[in-house]
Design a protein around this motif. Structure first.
Motif, PDB file in Angstrom:
ATOM      1  N   GLN A 102       0.828  -1.214   0.000  1.00  0.00           N
ATOM      2  CA  GLN A 102       0.000   0.000   0.000  1.00  0.00           C
ATOM      3  C   GLN A 102       0.860   1.259   0.000  1.00  0.00           C
ATOM      4  O   GLN A 102       0.607   2.205   0.750  1.00  0.00           O
ATOM      5  N   SER A 103       1.863   1.276  -0.858  1.00  0.00           N
ATOM      6  CA  SER A 103       2.717   2.468  -0.950  1.00  0.00           C
ATOM      7  C   SER A 103       2.569   3.075  -2.336  1.00  0.00           C
ATOM      8  O   SER A 103       1.453   3.115  -2.872  1.00  0.00           O
ATOM      9  N   VAL A 104       3.667   3.526  -2.905  1.00  0.00           N
ATOM     10  CA  VAL A 104       3.622   4.204  -4.200  1.00  0.00           C
ATOM     11  C   VAL A 104       3.093   3.247  -5.271  1.00  0.00           C
ATOM     12  O   VAL A 104       3.635   2.160  -5.468  1.00  0.00           O
ATOM     13  N   SER A 105       2.039   3.652  -5.935  1.00  0.00           N
ATOM     14  CA  SER A 105       1.505   2.855  -7.044  1.00  0.00           C
ATOM     15  C   SER A 105       1.046   3.795  -8.140  1.00  0.00           C
ATOM     16  O   SER A 105       0.781   4.975  -7.908  1.00  0.00           O
ATOM     17  N   LEU A 106       0.967   3.241  -9.345  1.00  0.00           N
ATOM     18  CA  LEU A 106       0.437   3.974 -10.486  1.00  0.00           C
ATOM     19  C   LEU A 106      -0.990   3.493 -10.723  1.00  0.00           C
ATOM     20  O   LEU A 106      -1.203   2.372 -11.181  1.00  0.00           O
ATOM     21  N   THR A 107      -1.937   4.336 -10.353  1.00  0.00           N
ATOM     22  CA  THR A 107      -3.337   3.996 -10.571  1.00  0.00           C
ATOM     23  C   THR A 107      -3.703   4.328 -12.011  1.00  0.00           C
ATOM     24  O   THR A 107      -3.475   5.445 -12.473  1.00  0.00           O
ATOM     25  N   VAL A 108      -4.270   3.374 -12.723  1.00  0.00           N
ATOM     26  CA  VAL A 108      -4.669   3.550 -14.118  1.00  0.00           C
ATOM     27  C   VAL A 108      -6.193   3.531 -14.173  1.00  0.00           C
ATOM     28  O   VAL A 108      -6.810   2.476 -14.010  1.00  0.00           O
ATOM     29  N   GLU A 109      -6.785   4.687 -14.366  1.00  0.00           N
ATOM     30  CA  GLU A 109      -8.236   4.775 -14.512  1.00  0.00           C
ATOM     31  C   GLU A 109      -8.567   4.739 -16.000  1.00  0.00           C
ATOM     32  O   GLU A 109      -7.927   5.432 -16.803  1.00  0.00           O
ATOM     33  N   THR A 110      -9.566   3.950 -16.363  1.00  0.00           N
ATOM     34  CA  THR A 110      -9.939   3.799 -17.762  1.00  0.00           C
ATOM     35  C   THR A 110     -11.350   4.308 -18.000  1.00  0.00           C
ATOM     36  O   THR A 110     -12.097   4.591 -17.053  1.00  0.00           O
ATOM     37  N   TYR A 111     -11.715   4.397 -19.255  1.00  0.00           N
ATOM     38  CA  TYR A 111     -13.055   4.849 -19.618  1.00  0.00           C
ATOM     39  C   TYR A 111     -14.081   3.730 -19.453  1.00  0.00           C
ATOM     40  O   TYR A 111     -15.183   3.963 -18.968  1.00  0.00           O
ATOM     41  N   ARG A 112     -13.714   2.515 -19.847  1.00  0.00           N
ATOM     42  CA  ARG A 112     -14.700   1.433 -19.878  1.00  0.00           C
ATOM     43  C   ARG A 112     -14.228   0.161 -19.185  1.00  0.00           C
ATOM     44  O   ARG A 112     -14.976  -0.817 -19.137  1.00  0.00           O
ATOM     45  N   ASN A 113     -13.001   0.160 -18.655  1.00  0.00           N
ATOM     46  CA  ASN A 113     -12.432  -1.094 -18.155  1.00  0.00           C
ATOM     47  C   ASN A 113     -11.969  -1.007 -16.704  1.00  0.00           C
ATOM     48  O   ASN A 113     -11.023  -1.691 -16.304  1.00  0.00           O
TER      49      ASN A 113
END
Length: 966
Positions: A102-113
């Protein structure tokens, strides 16, 4: 009105940027923490943050869709990142290391997925968790999850979010103190900081099944080793126990204060390569203009200063730049245990570290671009950060709260500690200006709150103010206390209202003197006596730590050079339904010229309501009542608070036009955030519409085929526009202008008299106006230097004259696309002789000659300006058929015409010349072509460039029948 451009137009893109360009990252986070991002080089950025609770979380964000920049300059959306290679060097301090759970992460938010989480540490190629090199190829090789085992839809990215937490996030570094078997409802933890864990806390355990990322605590425990009851029961991958020592993370149920936990993250040597690694945008700036920009730190802090300064400059803004410090982000805060909230720390340096980083960079960039920054500080502070003793209060003790969400509150102008803090803010920001930058400061909208958006009660009954009134006058505060601003107050309230008004004036004058620093320390006792607060008012808890004398000293000689500005919001003073407000909020004596170097005025409430008739009251108050000359007045126009009310820009545009006509020193638009959000583009060309029809003049610019350019106008006097003189021609008129949706030709008829000196019947008949380029536009005759509004462009078609008038058909630009745009099969050549596609040299097929006779000498022949005789041609019969003749002398000099036939020296034209042909007129004759294959082969030896299909059957083949004689 001026344009609204709300999305990027690909046709206007003239440059590209790298995806993940450092200048285009933003930050976001919850209150009360603070963070900012700046660029430290073309391939580097730096985030500084101050965490104030153990649940604070900051995000360094890249948006796939650019909704923050102006529509003209936003980069284009491209959600497909596949194949893009991102590399950078990472350095961090004060944050949870990236190798921890639960530290540094790259959150990838998508449009449909959905949303996916990529652990950056999995893609470190060298280094430590706090200093490493990261390389990611955004394809199947870069996956989500702690073990990099989950696919990420890189083709559908909406935004990327690098999460940052404090070093002391949650309960610190925790681990299982004993193995945990699947199905158990209790676990034993070594708790990193030993603090209590309460019901509602969430526990993340390395080795738990991915479908159950966290467990909720249902027990209350404390100490370095704690046994927790959890729900649901533990689920593990493969059904095997999780061993002792496995890492855990405990997120507390409620945020817990940390103090001021400083942190920093740097990304350097950023490189982006591969497909999908660039984004188009427009870089060509707009022309500079004389409208000025006002900005708010609360809306600007998420962006890099490089990005903001670049765009404001590209939009044409120059000169003074007002930066309002805002209500919620810049403060140094301290935890108030009694009230269980963070409040402004009156005993600390007033600016937090992220704010200092951002301001220093922004002010330096603005100064380098030639802007003069005016630092604005108001009496507003976010209500949740407002020290209770500082706040203005109503008759029932409720704190003043504005209409913002969350609401701000207002400092009582009678509170010495609060005023000393305001002065400290001014000086701290001014000290961040680059060397040599002038020190301009603005006291923003000082007033006693009127209860707008709430109870409409005057907020003049805080304890400090009431005590100061009694000490100053020996009288008790009048009762019953006023509960509304509407109507006329009773006579017993007038002395208290007037005294509160005077204290508002005292506070603003004191701030001016104190910020300038010239002798301010010596004036403090006088100001103190005017407040009648006594020495105890300065010695209240925490006040002694203000280091007032030290802050006075910070101004030094530069402080004495400060230029003071007062911003007055007239709708708060001149309300028809609340005459009390003029008594309460208008300390005329203290604000009278020359109390301030510049008086800044705004009345945007009236503008939004289209009450432009009330705007004159703003100018009268500034010039006649307060006595400021126009050269010491600034006007602020705006603002459109919500995107759904963009119609207000129409009124703002009109207010700006009116303000410039008043002639103040400067006119500002409020604010940058709304200009960018709505894509508002300042354009003076539309001001002529506000002046009424008496300021409008129609103009016609005609460029004849012989190169002569003429200008005509409907105005009664000559106008010079772009260097061309437009002569009055009031006999001109134009028919209705319309364009059809089916793209058919939209024609206009120009009607006019033939007695104009520049237009003669002979010219019309000579054809010099045939196909002439015409531009119709509207101009402001009172200011012809303003950009013109183009009404129609096109070319003249048919021209006819009758009696003393002419009629000219203006064909629009759409006519061109009515012509065939593709080649058709044809037995004849499709291209013109001497064209680039033809390739035959015009000069090699030219002959010069002179007219020797106007008839062929036969009985009864008369000249018709179409047939004539020439000598010296020396060309065979038919050589010039379908050719071109160019007159080199005589009345028709410069004109071109087509030849119908040439037999010996006899020349016949297709159409008569407009002016008389005379013996001795010289001309050049060019050989003609009938477009037949044999002619191309035998006459020009150019069959390789023949553009026809003589052997393809045509329609005549369908009509053929056998010939019995054959």
């Amino acid at each position: 009105m001026s344009r609204l451009v709300t999305w990027p137009r690909r046709a206007e893109a003239d440059a590209t940027i790298r995806r993940f360009e450092p200048a285009y990252w933003t930050v976001d986070f919850p209150l009360p923490m603070m963070a900012s991002v700046i660029t430290t080089g073309p391939d580097a950025l730096r985030v500084r943050a101050v965490f104030r609770t153990n649940r604070d979380l900051a995000g360094l964000i890249w948006h796939t869709e650019d909704r923050a920049d102006h529509g003209l300059f936003a980069y284009h959306r491209a959600r497909d990142c596949r194949g893009c290679v991102l590399e950078f060097d990472w350095f961090s301090s004060g944050i949870r290391p990236m190798d921890r759970l639960q530290s540094v992460s790259l959150t990838v938010e998508t449009y449909r997925n959905g949303t996916h989480y990529v652990r950056l540490w999995n893609y470190a190629t060298s280094g430590t968790p706090d200093a490493c090199h990261i390389r990611m190829v955004l394809d199947e090789t870069t996956r989500g999850g702690f073990y990099a085992d989950a696919p990420v839809p890189w083709h559908d990215v909406k935004r990327l979010f690098i999460s940052l937490q404090p070093l002391a996030a949650g309960r610190g570094d925790c681990a299982l103190a004993a193995p945990a078997a699947p199905g158990t409802s209790t676990i034993t933890l070594n708790v990193g900081d030993g603090g209590p864990i309460a019901p509602g806390a969430r526990v993340y355990i390395l080795g738990s099944h991915p479908d159950v990322p966290a467990y909720t605590v249902t027990s209350a425990t404390s100490g370095p080793v704690q046994t927790l009851a959890i729900t649901p029961p533990l689920v593990t991958g493969g059904g095997t126990p999780i061993p002792a020592g496995a890492e855990a993370f405990v997120e507390t149920a409620e945020p817990e204060p940390l103090g001021e936990a400083q942190a920093e993250v740097s990304l350097t040597n950023i490189t982006v390569s591969g497909p999908n690694s660039t984004l188009p945008l427009r870089s060509a700036p707009l022309d500079a203009h004389d409208l000025r920009m006002a900005d708010g730190f609360d809306n600007a802090y998420p962006f890099t200063p490089e990005r903001l300064a670049r765009q404001v400059h590209a939009l044409g803004y120059r000169g003074p730049y007002v930066l309002y410090m805002g209500i919620s982000k810049f403060h140094a805060l301290v935890w108030d245990a009694g009230e269980q909230r963070h409040v402004v720390d009156a005993g600390a340096y007033p600016l937090n570290a992220p704010t200092v980083q951002w301001l220093a960079d922004f002010l330096a960039r603005l100064h380098a671009l030639g802007y003069t920054v005016i630092v604005s500080v108001s009496f507003e502070i976010l209500a949740r950060f407002m020290p209770s003793a500082w706040a203005q209060r109503a008759h029932d003790g409720t704190m003043a709260t504005t209409g913002w969400e969350p609401p701000s509150s207002l400092i009582a102008p009678t509170h010495p500690q609060a005023l000393a803090w305001l002065r400290a803010v001014f000086l701290a920001v001014l000290d961040l200006l680059p060397e040599g930058a002038p020190r301009h400061f603005q006291i923003g909208e000082p007033w006693w709150w009127d209860g707008s958006f709430g109870n409409h009660a005057p907020h003049i009954y805080d304890a400090t103010t009431e005590a100061a009134y009694t000490a100053a006058t020996g009288q008790a505060v009048p009762t019953p206390r006023l509960a509304t601003i509407f109507g006329q107050p009773a006579a017993q309230h007038l002395p208290y209202l007037a005294w509160c008004r005077d204290q508002l004036g005292v506070a603003t004058r004191w701030l001016v003197e104190a910020v300038r620093g010239a002798g301010a320390a010596e004036r403090m006792p006088q100001i103190e006596r005017r407040f009648r607060g006594g020495a105890d008012a300065w010695d209240s808890p925490g006040a002694g730590a203000i280091e007032t004398q030290a802050y006075f000293g910070r101004g030094g000689s530069n402080g004495s050079e400060g230029r003071s500005h007062l911003l007055v919001f007239t709708p708060q003073i001149l309300r028809e339904d609340a005459p009390m407000l003029r008594t309460l909020n208008f300390p005329e004596a203290d604000w009278q010229h020359p109390a301030f170097d510049v008086l800044q005025i705004e009345d945007y409430d009236w503008i939004a309501e289209a009450r432009h008739d009330l705007a004159r009251l703003t100018w009268l108050l500034a010039t006649r009542v307060l006595g400021y000359p126009k050269e010491q007045i600034h006007y602020f126009a705006g603002f459109t608070l919500r995107p759904e009310t963009t119609w207000i820009w129409h009124e703002t545009d009109r207010a700006i036009w009116r303000a410039f006509r008043e002639g103040p020193a400067e006119v500002f638009v409020w604010s940058r955030e709304q200009v960018m959000r709505d894509g508002w583009t300042f354009d003076r060309r539309d001001w002529k519409l506000w002046g009424g029809l008496t300021h409008l003049a129609q103009c016609w610019r005609i460029e004849r085929t012989d190169g002569v350019v003429l200008g005509f106008t409907s105005h009664d006097r000559p106008l010079v526009v772009d260097g061309l003189a437009y002569q009055p021609a009031n006999a001109f008129s134009a028919s209705q202008i319309a364009s059809a949706a089916d793209m058919s030709v939209g024609d206009v008829e120009l009607l006019g008299a033939l007695d104009a000196e520049a237009i003669t019947a002979a010219d019309l008949l000579a054809g010099v106006y045939d196909h002439a380029a015409v531009e119709l536009f509207v101009i402001d005759w009172s200011a012809p230097d303003l950009p013109r509004t183009i009404v129609r462009r096109g070319r003249i078609g048919t021209v006819s004259a009758a009696g003393g008038s002419f009629r000219a058909e203006l064909r629009g630009l759409a006519q061109a696309i009515q012509q065939p745009v593709i080649d058709s099969y044809s037995p004849e050549c499709r291209v013109d002789l001497y064209s680039p596609q033809c390739g035959v040299s015009r000069a090699a097929h030219a002959a010069s000659a002179v007219v020797t006779a106007l008839t062929d000498g036969s009985l009864g022949a008369v000249s018709d300006n179409r047939v004539f005789q020439a000598s010296g041609l020396g060309k065979p019969d038919g050589w010039a058929d379908y050719g071109e003749l160019v007159w080199t002398s005589g009345a028709n000099a410069g004109r071109r015409c087509e030849v119908r036939s040439q037999v010996g020296g006899r020349i016949e034209l297709w159409e008569p010349m407009g002016r008389d042909i005379a013996v001795g007129d010289g001309f050049i004759l060019h050989a003609g072509c009938d477009k037949a294959l044999a002619t191309c082969r035998d006459k020009f030896a150019n069959v390789l460039n023949f553009r026809g299909e003589p052997h393809v059957p045509g329609q005549d083949a369908m009509l053929r029948y056998p010939d019995p004689r054959g």
